[in-house]
Design an enzyme around this catalytic site. Sequence first.
Site, short mmCIF file in Angstrom:
data_model
loop_
_atom_site.label_atom_id
_atom_site.label_comp_id
_atom_site.label_asym_id
_atom_site.label_seq_id
_atom_site.Cartn_x
_atom_site.Cartn_y
_atom_site.Cartn_z
N LYS A 144 1.58 -6.53 4.91
CA LYS A 144 1.86 -7.91 5.32
C LYS A 144 3.30 -8.28 5.01
CE LYS A 144 -1.90 -9.40 3.32
NZ LYS A 144 -2.85 -10.29 2.65
N GLU A 191 -6.05 -12.14 0.85
CA GLU A 191 -5.18 -13.20 0.37
C GLU A 191 -4.56 -13.84 1.61
OE1 GLU A 191 -1.92 -12.03 -2.18
OE2 GLU A 191 -1.21 -14.11 -2.30
N ARG A 221 -6.33 3.70 1.49
CA ARG A 221 -5.98 2.72 2.52
C ARG A 221 -5.59 3.45 3.80
NH1 ARG A 221 -3.00 -1.11 0.25
NH2 ARG A 221 -1.95 -1.83 2.11
P1 ATP Z 1 -0.83 -5.82 2.24
O1 ATP Z 1 -0.38 -4.64 1.46
O2 ATP Z 1 -0.68 -5.65 3.72
O3 ATP Z 1 -0.30 -7.12 1.75
P2 ATP Z 1 -3.12 -6.41 0.72
O4 ATP Z 1 -4.00 -5.33 0.20
O5 ATP Z 1 -2.18 -7.05 -0.21
O6 ATP Z 1 -2.39 -5.86 2.00
P3 ATP Z 1 -5.18 -8.36 0.89
O7 ATP Z 1 -5.23 -9.62 1.65
O8 ATP Z 1 -5.13 -8.42 -0.59
O9 ATP Z 1 -3.94 -7.54 1.42
O10 ATP Z 1 -6.34 -7.37 1.36
C1 ATP Z 1 -7.66 -7.71 1.62
C2 ATP Z 1 -8.47 -6.45 1.61
O11 ATP Z 1 -8.01 -5.56 2.61
C3 ATP Z 1 -8.35 -5.74 0.28
O12 ATP Z 1 -9.61 -5.36 -0.14
C4 ATP Z 1 -7.46 -4.58 0.59
O13 ATP Z 1 -7.73 -3.51 -0.26
C5 ATP Z 1 -7.78 -4.28 2.05
N1 ATP Z 1 -6.67 -3.61 2.71
C6 ATP Z 1 -5.40 -4.04 2.83
N2 ATP Z 1 -4.64 -3.15 3.44
C7 ATP Z 1 -5.44 -2.08 3.74
C8 ATP Z 1 -5.24 -0.81 4.38
N3 ATP Z 1 -4.06 -0.45 4.85
N4 ATP Z 1 -6.31 0.00 4.50
C9 ATP Z 1 -7.51 -0.37 4.06
N5 ATP Z 1 -7.77 -1.53 3.45
C10 ATP Z 1 -6.75 -2.40 3.28
MG MG Z 2 -2.06 -8.17 -1.71
#
Ligand code: ATP
Ligand code: MG
Length: 564
Positions: A272, A37, A262
Amino acid sequence: MSTTNSESSRDFIRDIINEDLRTDKYGGRVHTRFPPEPNGYLHLGHAKSICLNFGIAADFNGLCNLRFDDTNPIKEEQEYIDSIIEDVRWLGFDWGDRLYYASDYFEKMYEHALQLVKAGKSYVDELSPEEIRDYRGTLTEPGRQSPYRDRSVEESLDLFQRMRAGEFPDGSRVLRAKIDMASRNLNMRDPVMYRILHAEHPRTGGKWCIYPMYDWAHGLEDSIEGITHSICTLEFEDHRPLYDWFLDELGIYHPQQIEFARLNLTYTVLSKRMLLELVQGGYVSGWDDPRMPTISGLRRRGYTPESIRNFTRRIGVAKTASTIDIALLEHSLREDLNRHAQRVMAVLRPLRVVIENYPEGQVEEMDAVNNPEDPSLGTRKVPFSRVLYIERDDFREDPPSKFFRLAPGREVRLRYAYFITCVGVVKDEVNGEVIELRCTYDPATQGGDSPDGRKVKATLHWVSAEHALEAEVRLYEHLFSREDPTDVEAGADFKAYLNPNSLEVLTSCRVEPSLAGARPGGKYQFERQGYFCVDIYSSAGKIVFNRTVPLRDTWAKIEKQGDR
Ligand code: ATP
Ligand code: MG
């Protein structure tokens, strides 16, 4: 279609894919995606997901899409889109012509929503957001049905079309899936599919005023793109029944969602939302502050794509959550830099040394090895003269028993040059601080060895005062002083554990003259100290280095002690 046979990269996801290939579940195809995102910069957690998705595609001769999950215009910006593209590319991955945006599917998603409304599987609700939350129930109590749940298909259809047409204000209505308000899985209690949001979208502008929710949108995006394995993090495990429900009810192509744990890293936050808070609150200089766990911060700090890829390979993927020691990340970095970084001499806290018996005005060019790991990188010349700088820490007027470096009356080696002996100490008249050492050198030891077999216990780095360049060096420590900064006491906040000593700026360092040609991003080992890189905002007038990582390797120590 090949299957992976490298044992080192076997994991439960690759096992599932191998099995799907064996049973020909997707006609031999493997197609993954990385779906960020664009609401912030990518961090190391994303790097794990990127390496996993693109890595699987490469291993199985498949494809991996880069797809922006841009369904929430309030938090998303073009700047984030641009940075994400740059970061994925920098990590070394290629999505070919498959750069996609969820917003390109808005029309198609809307049509699918109409299909569910017409099938009586979805309805327009007029409860307020608070009421919806309240009616939802809890883990122990079932939810209650909205009074609008049983309105006619025609009425929902009419209202949903008018929602799209912009007739209603934000928050006044939503489209919900009609599933089961008593389900033990809260995600199945008539989840919201669309909300009204009169907001400008970075790509679709003002075209839409209803926006799809994640759970509704994500499976459709995967389905439209023909994804085979939709890999996501563990917190979506409870969402999988909903992912499946939407695709099954629509009767469209159905990818398989697979969850993995994760990445969590000690002394770091990987969220983020929290990283944005650090940026907005001015706790760091920006998303690319070299202390940030963002890809852009790591890049500026001097991390290489190889070191990050190797790190993610080492930690592997698992189904259970764990926290990785940041020392392992640093170990992967040192391993790569050790092979590739050119060695140079730099004095961070200079102490002046005058070699009394060395002729004034004489300059010798000493041969210095560029990288002992790779002899093909050859040697360079380093000028030696009567006045030098050595590291302040390399001298003690009153040395403790295990201190083998320079002290009054003691002889040490200057790397690539001569043995010198300290014969005098000059002090500041006011504060008594040592400001200069008087030394002599032994001309017979040129190159660093004594023909009479005399031994010295220390070899110091140095620069010639007249020839050295001035530089600023920024030393970094962990951004947080607590292993798990999110483990906070009541009423506290993760920012309470920011390390006050995470940045130290040294402004009068001296580096050897060969660094005059150093370019931003250039990576070096400062002998005996660590790895450093030229900051991206460094200028020819004043070079700025970031310390990437010191030489001492706590991970290697941990491994040696066998308590891994
Ligand atoms: P955040 O919690 O930092 O906002 P998010 O999962 O909301 O992260 P996205 O942009 O939706 O961020 O993530 C894109 C991809 O990266 C998704 O498939 C998500 O599962 C993966 N991802 C995000 N954070 C991690 C992490 N700490 N370890 C492994 N994969 C991750
Ligand atoms: Mg997210």
